[in-house]
Design an enzyme around this catalytic site. Structure first.
Site: not given
Length: 209
Positions: A11-14, A29, A125
């Site tokens: 589920g990580a975006e980066a 990143k 966030d």
């Protein structure tokens, strides 16, 4: 830049990888490709979000908010090269601080978020995991991870920033209300009243879901 980053959590975006760019220690990143999206759409979205996050970081620094230095933004690989900042997250540091020190940090965080919002930026966030404490002997904080942030003059996203922080505090601290009050002592700028009014409305909406 050097070797590939380790496998990210589900589920990580980066990914975040310490590496070297032109002889300088940086944090790379890199936005992760998503198999559920069409490849060309996915590539475009990752490139655009990389560009947008770079713009947010530059705008935040112009507004006087402490964020990592941006050394490079590579849209082709969806990668940002960022200043590598030592220190704990505010969530970690909170476990080590006494009440007075933590209150001072929360007030400093309030000033930082006020600076963001006054400049037409939102974080998106705003949790204690996305705030770094470079020096535990000082009150200064650094905001990181603007991947969900944006540019806006609307009070709703500002209220959402405040609500995310408030909920994060509620989830981890028995003194959450006191800490949020310390945050609000620093959150002073001309649009603060409108943002706080929207925060109240967001709280009310949450009660009736």
């Amino acid at each position: 830049m050097t070797a590939a980053a380790p496998a990210p959590p589900p589920g990580a975006e980066a990914t975040l990888e310490p590496t070297v760019l032109l002889g300088r220690a940086v944090l790379a990143k890199r936005r992760i490709a998503k198999a559920y999206r069409h490849p060309s759409l996915d590539a475009r979205l990752r490139a655009e979000r990389t560009r947008d996050e770079a713009k947010l970081l530059l705008a935040a620094r112009r507004a006087g908010v402490a964020v990592p230095l941006l050394y490079d933004a590579d849209r082709a690989t969806s990668t940002l090269a960022l200043e590598r900042i030592a220190g704990l997250t505010l969530q970690e540091q909170a476990e080590r601080d006494d009440a007075a020190a933590l209150a001072r940090r929360m007030t400093r965080l309030g000033r930082a978020v006020a600076g963001l919002h006054a400049a037409g930026l939102v974080h998106g966030d705003l949790t204690l995991r996305n705030v770094l404490v470079p020096d535990p002997a000082r009150d200064g904080v650094v905001l990181v991870d603007f991947g969900l942030g944006g540019f806006t003059q609307e009070s709703e996203p500002r209220g959402v920033d405040l609500h995310i922080l408030e909920e994060a505090l509620d989830a981890m601290r028995p003194d959450a209300a006191v800490l949020f009050s310390s945050f609000l002592m620093g959150y002073t700028w001309p649009g603060a009243a409108a943002a706080l009014k929207r925060l109240d409305e967001i709280r009310e909406r949450g009660r009736y879901r």
